[in-house]
Design an enzyme around this catalytic site. Structure first.
Site, short mmCIF file in Angstrom:
data_model
loop_
_atom_site.label_atom_id
_atom_site.label_comp_id
_atom_site.label_asym_id
_atom_site.label_seq_id
_atom_site.Cartn_x
_atom_site.Cartn_y
_atom_site.Cartn_z
N CYS A 62 7.11 29.91 8.22
CA CYS A 62 8.09 30.63 9.06
C CYS A 62 9.27 29.71 9.34
CB CYS A 62 7.46 31.07 10.37
SG CYS A 62 6.09 32.22 10.19
N ALA B 152 -5.32 33.57 11.04
CA ALA B 152 -5.04 34.21 12.33
C ALA B 152 -3.53 34.43 12.51
CB ALA B 152 -5.59 33.35 13.46
N PRO B 153 -3.13 35.55 13.14
CA PRO B 153 -3.96 36.54 13.84
C PRO B 153 -4.58 37.61 12.95
CG PRO B 153 -1.65 37.07 14.13
CD PRO B 153 -1.68 35.78 13.36
N GLY B 154 -4.26 37.64 11.65
CA GLY B 154 -5.00 38.52 10.76
C GLY B 154 -4.23 39.64 10.10
N ASP C 111 -0.35 30.37 4.23
CA ASP C 111 0.71 30.64 5.20
C ASP C 111 0.51 29.61 6.32
OD1 ASP C 111 2.90 32.26 6.23
OD2 ASP C 111 1.48 32.88 7.77
N LYS D 26 -1.87 39.49 7.77
CA LYS D 26 -1.81 39.28 6.32
C LYS D 26 -3.19 39.44 5.69
CE LYS D 26 2.09 36.03 6.46
NZ LYS D 26 2.16 35.88 7.93
#
Length: 379
Positions: A319, A181-183, A266, A185
Site C-alpha cells: 500500500c 488479515a483482514p481477509g 501483500d 483478498k
C-alpha cells in the site's frame, strides 16, 4: 496551500456517578480537530524519486490523497444464484437513487473495468451521509449492512481488489496468502478458485503473524460458507513460513514437499498510499517508515519464492509508493535468487483497466539523498 478536513474526536471522563452523568461527561467532551493535509517530508522525499514518479505526476497524486475515500464493495461470487439476486438488488437501489434527484457523483456506479458484470460498485458518499444526512441514500446504507453480514458482498477498497486479479487461480491450485488479515483478498482468492464451475480440489492457506488479526480473518472468510472448507488459517511469521509436507500417495510412509502454485505477498508496509483513509499519517509520516519495513519485506518475499512451485506465480503488492518498499525489494530478491525468477509484464492482463492502471518498467536504484533520509545498504 493548505487543505483541511474535520475529524471528530472525544475524551470520556468516567466517574463513580450515575450513568446519566457519565453520558453527559461524554457529550461535553466532543471536540473538533482540524487535520492539516500537508507533509513537508513527504514532498521532499518524492521529489527525489524522478525515476518512479514523472514530472507532474506527484501533484496529481497529492491532490488525490486529499480527497475523501469512496465507499466501494464487491459482490461475492461463491454462489452464482445469490450473486445474481444481489446484483439485481443493487441495480434497483441505483435506479431509485437516480430517480430521487441526487447529483451524479452521489449515485451508486459500477466499476466497469472489474471482471464480471455488476461485480464491483462505488459511490462518493460517507457512512454519515448515507445513514443520516441524505435520506435517499439510506436504503443503500441498510443494504450494505445486511449484505456484508450475510456475506453477499465484501466491503473492500478497489485498489485492494487488484492483486488477486493477476493471480489466475484455478480450482486445483495450492494457494498461499502470506499476510492475509483482514481477509478481503483471501475471500477474493477463494471465489476465484470456485469461479471455474468445477469441483475444487485445491486449497487456500491464509496466514497472518498477528493472532488478533487472525480472529478477524476467520470471521471475514467464514461468511463464504460454501468455500470455507477449502481454506486453512495459520498464525505464523511469513518470513519463516514452514515448508509443508504431505504423505506420498504412492508410499504413505514417506513425506513429500508440497509447494504452492500461487502465492500472494501483500506485505506489511509504511502505508503511504493510504493517506485518504489514514488521516493521522499527514502529521507523522517520515522516510524511516519505509526503511524499517524493507528488511521484513525482503524476508517474506524470499521465503515465498522458496515455497513457490516451478512454473508458479507470485504477486507482490504493498500500500506504498515508496521505491524502498517496492522496486528495492524486488531487485534485492532477484539478485539474491540469481535471477531464477522472472518478472512478468502484467500491463495487459486486466482487460478494460488499461486507462486506469499505470504500468512502468522496474527502476533498479531508488534515489535516497544522504544526510536527509535513512539509507539501506542492499545495493
Amino acid at each position: 496551500s493548505y487543505s483541511f478536513c474535520t475529524l471528530l474526536t472525544f475524551d470520556i471522563k468516567m466517574g463513580r456517578g450515575r450513568r446519566g452523568k457519565a453520558k453527559q461527561a461524554k457529550n461535553d467532551n466532543w471536540k473538533y480537530k482540524t487535520i492539516d493535509k500537508t507533509c513537508v517530508l513527504l514532498d521532499k522525499y518524492y521529489a527525489q524519486q524522478k525515476e518512479v514518479i514523472k514530472e507532474g505526476e506527484w501533484e496529481q497524486i497529492l491532490e488525490t490523497f486529499k480527497k475523501p475515500l469512496l465507499t466501494t464493495f464487491r459482490v461475492s461470487t461463491s454462489c452464482e444464484k445469490t450473486a445474481a439476486e444481489t446484483v439485481a438488488k443493487i441495480r434497483k437501489i441505483q435506479s431509485d437513487m437516480k430517480e430521487s434527484g441526487l447529483p451524479d457523483h452521489q449515485i451508486l456506479e459500477e466499476v466497469m473495468w472489474f471482471p464480471g458484470e455488476g461485480r464491483c460498485w462505488q459511490v462518493d458518499l460517507s457512512k454519515k451521509e448515507m445513514s443520516r444526512d441524505i435520506p435517499a441514500a439510506r436504503p443503500l446504507y441498510d443494504f450494505l449492512l445486511s449484505a456484508t453480514e450475510s456475506g453477499r458482498i465484501s466491503r473492500q477498497e478497489v485498489v485492494s481488489m487488484i492483486p488477486p486479479l493477476f493471480m489466475d487461480v484455478q480450482p486445483h491450485h495450492m494457494v498461499l496468502d502470506t499476510c492475509a488479515a483482514p481477509g478481503s483478498k483471501t475471500a477474493q482468492l477463494m471465489e476465484s478458485m470456485a469461479a471455474q464451475g468445477t469441483d475444487i480440489t485445491g486449497c487456500v492457506i491464509a496466514n497472518d503473524m498477528d493472532s488478533k488479526r487472525c480472529d478477524v480473518l476467520v470471521k471475514q472468510t467464514q461468511r463464504q460458507r460454501e468455500l470455507y472448507p477449502n481454506m486453512i488459517v495459520t498464525n505464523h511469521n511469513a518470513g519463516l513460513f514452514p515448508m509443508i509436507s504431505i504423505p506420498d500417495p504412492e508410499n504413505p510412509t514417506q513425506l513429500i514437499r508440497k509447494q504452492f502454485d500461487r502465492i500472494l505477498c501483500d506485505v506489511v508496509c509504511s502505508g503511504d498510499g493510504t493517506f485518504r483513509k489514514s488521516l493521522d499519517l499527514w502529521g507523522r509520516w517520515t522516510p524511516a517508515f519505509g526503511t524499517s519495513t524493507h528488511k521484513p519485506q525482503c524476508q517474506i518475499l524470499l521465503r515465498a519464492l522458496d515455497l513457490l512451485k516451478e512454473g508458479g506465480r507470485l504477486v507482490y503488492s504493498t500500500c506504498s509508493l515508496n521505491p524502498i518498499e517496492d522496486e528495492a525489494v524486488l531487485m534485492h530478491c532477484m539478485k539474491t535468487t540469481k535471477h531464477d525468477v522472472e518478472l512478468v509484464d502484467c500491463s495487459d492482463m486486466l482487460p478494460g483497466s488499461a486507462f486506469l492502471l499505470l504500468s512502468k518498467p522496474l527502476v533498479s536504484t531508488p534515489q535516497v539523498k544522504p544526510g536527509l533520509f535513512w539509507i539501506i545498504h542492499f545495493f
